[in-house]
Design an enzyme around this catalytic site. Structure first.
Site, mmCIF file in Angstrom:
data_model
loop_
_atom_site.group_PDB
_atom_site.id
_atom_site.type_symbol
_atom_site.label_atom_id
_atom_site.label_comp_id
_atom_site.label_asym_id
_atom_site.label_seq_id
_atom_site.Cartn_x
_atom_site.Cartn_y
_atom_site.Cartn_z
ATOM 1 N N ASN A 60 1.001 1.154 6.069
ATOM 2 C CA ASN A 60 0.012 2.122 6.820
ATOM 3 C C ASN A 60 -1.398 2.116 6.033
ATOM 4 O O ASN A 60 -2.043 1.072 5.858
ATOM 5 C CB ASN A 60 0.244 3.383 7.114
ATOM 6 N N ASP A 61 -1.821 3.197 5.512
ATOM 7 C CA ASP A 61 -3.058 3.715 4.885
ATOM 8 C C ASP A 61 -3.563 2.582 3.678
ATOM 9 O O ASP A 61 -2.698 2.386 2.995
ATOM 10 C CB ASP A 61 -3.421 4.906 4.644
ATOM 11 N N LEU A 110 7.220 -0.190 6.045
ATOM 12 C CA LEU A 110 6.064 -0.176 7.003
ATOM 13 C C LEU A 110 4.764 -0.162 5.827
ATOM 14 O O LEU A 110 4.777 0.398 4.716
ATOM 15 C CB LEU A 110 5.973 1.346 7.349
ATOM 16 N N GLN A 115 -0.289 1.797 1.615
ATOM 17 C CA GLN A 115 0.734 2.741 1.263
ATOM 18 C C GLN A 115 2.320 2.236 2.204
ATOM 19 O O GLN A 115 1.730 1.400 3.162
ATOM 20 C CB GLN A 115 0.350 3.961 2.338
#
Length: 478
Positions: free
Chosen positions: A46-47, A44, A63
């Site tokens: 993300n940010d 994953l 992240q």
């Protein structure tokens, strides 16, 4: 992707080389990899975190949980760039290997101080009963990429917030270091806390107060607050979760928003003359935008092309998420504009006129001119059946609509299949397509639509359905 907690929080050292190789092999099978956007090697993304300029280069972390398309034991992965277009991973990671970030290195920011880069982030810590203790902590990264974490916690959880207290952003204002942190009050309303570094010592932070930015508290949490300055005017970027739709019209599970302000009073503390809340992006996916001011004063931003709590078609290949193009913010006639940095044109490898195409590489830019008082419909990711991503620019009604109900693999349909914004007149659009991403900039960034599209085989054409748009097609290189 739903995975058991014991899998998502399994220590990195427990993952075998065989398991890691199997994940890499699964990721490699995906037909939707991007060519000029940052995406995770595995797991994953993300940010965006730690976006900054240091030692002659731009730095951007993302992240990441590297073992699947789920939110788990997060790390930061470091990338760097000379032109804000070509980013490379360096192999440097900020891993959750300390008592102060034992359950994840959550989001934060960075600022160069002396000959090192200060990393300011949230350490996610949980006890045996799974009660979270959010800690705002720090680390140094030297010019060789070596990271040294601080021993002491910089900001403990205040008494007036719940466990949802995270995402510190450090910035300098009038030669003083400040930081803002997203928070949830005890009565579950979102707000932002302001801190300052005493004597500009980043080991010593003092609360100034709750930042007054004209918010109503209709959201239950504010994530990823960022304050940047555009022509000396403060612009607050933030992601309010649970925001009332009577306050702002939006369709995504959570919006990404901004306010343009007139000045910053650090004593009250308050952002004076804040505009009404506005959507930063009108597409299906843009969240957790992070910005900073460069040494020469520009305000740059980058967003996560993804959203929390949404499953994506790439999940089956053990990865998810991407970063947007880096954009520069400007204010024109009181409006906030965002547009990719000039170096984006370095990706152009060939040019053709805008016309119908049966197939393309799905890796291109369109520069489109629209007629006044005319309705134009373009179909991207088009196939022979007439399916695809429909962009409608209607200058007779002043609306721009993006409809993906017939574009590729369908997902997140509970949140609708079209997005729309109002605009006085759309004169131009720059459309960046990258295999499974589309970023659309109307009038050089007056309105922006960022979205994922996961085309099926044969969905790569361009069709002009109505209107008489003119312009250019640029093939883009990786």
């Amino acid at each position: 992707m739903n995975l058991p907690t014991e899998v998502r929080y399994r220590p990195y050292a427990d993952w075998t080389q065989k398991e890691r190789a199997a994940i890499r092999a699964k990721v490699a099978e995906s037909p939707w990899h991007t060519h000029y956007h940052i995406e995770p090697k595995t797991g994953l993304l993300n940010d965006p975190n730690g976006f900054s300029y240091f030692n002659g280069k731009f730095h951007l972390f993302y992240q990441n949980w590297p073992f699947g398309a789920a939110h788990g034991l997060k790390q930061w992965v470091h990338t760097q760039s000379s032109d804000l277009v070509h980013f490379e991973e360096t192999g440097v990671t900020l891993e959750p290997d300390n008592k102060n970030d034992s359950h994840g290195a959550y989001s934060g920011s960075a600022y160069p101080i002396g000959d090192k880069l200060f990393l300011f982030y949230t350490g996610n810590v949980r006890d045996e009963n799974w009660v979270r203790d959010p800690l705002q902590i720090g680390a140094w990264m030297d010019k060789n990429g070596k990271i040294e974490k601080f021993t002491d916690v910089l900001i403990q959880q205040p008494n007036d917030v719940t466990e949802h207290f995270r995402d510190p952003q450090i910035f300098k204002y009038q030669d003083q270091f400040y930081a803002i942190v997203g928070a949830q009050s005890l009565n579950e309303q979102g707000f932002i806390k302001l801190y300052k570094a005493l004597d500009n010592d980043v080991y010593n932070w003092q609360e100034v107060g709750n930042l007054d930015f004209g918010g109503t508290g209709s959201e239950y949490m504010i994530e990823c607050p960022n304050l940047v300055f555009v022509d000396n005017r403060p612009v607050l970027l933030y992601s309010p979760q649970g925001l009332s739709k009577t306050e702002l019209s939006y369709d995504n599970i959570y919006p990404n928003t901004y306010k343009i302000c007139q000045s910053f009073d650090t004593n009250q503390p308050a952002l004076i003359g804040a505009s009404k809340i506005s959507n930063l992006d009108y597409g299906f996916e843009a969240y957790a935008t992070q910005g900073f001011n460069t040494p020469d004063g520009r305000a740059l931003i980058v967003s996560w092309i993804g959203l929390p709590d949404i499953d994506y078609p790439t999940d089956q290949y053990d990865y998810q998420g991407a970063m947007s193009l880096v954009k520069e913010l400007t204010i024109k006639n009181g409006k906030l504009y965002q547009y990719p940095v000039p170096a984006i044109t370095s990706l152009r490898s060939s040019q053709d006129r805008l016309t119908n195409k049966l197939e393309t590489s799905n890796t291109y830019e369109l520069e489109v001119n629209f007629e006044a008082k005319e309705k134009t419909e373009l179909l991207l990711f088009a196939d022979e059946k007439g399916q695809g991503l429909k962009l409608t620019v209607d200058n007779t009604t002043g609306t721009v609509t993006l409809d993906r109900s017939k574009a590729g693999i369908q997902y997140a349909t509970d949140f609708g299949t079209s997005r729309e914004c109002r605009i006085e007149q759309a004169q131009t659009a720059n459309i960046f397509v990258d295999n499974s991403i589309v970023e659309i900039f109307i009038n050089k960034g007056e309105k922006v639509f960022t979205s994922r599209v996961f085309p099926e085989k044969g969905q790569s054409g361009i069709k002009i359905l109505s209107g008489q748009p003119t312009g250019s097609y640029f093939e883009l290189k990786a």
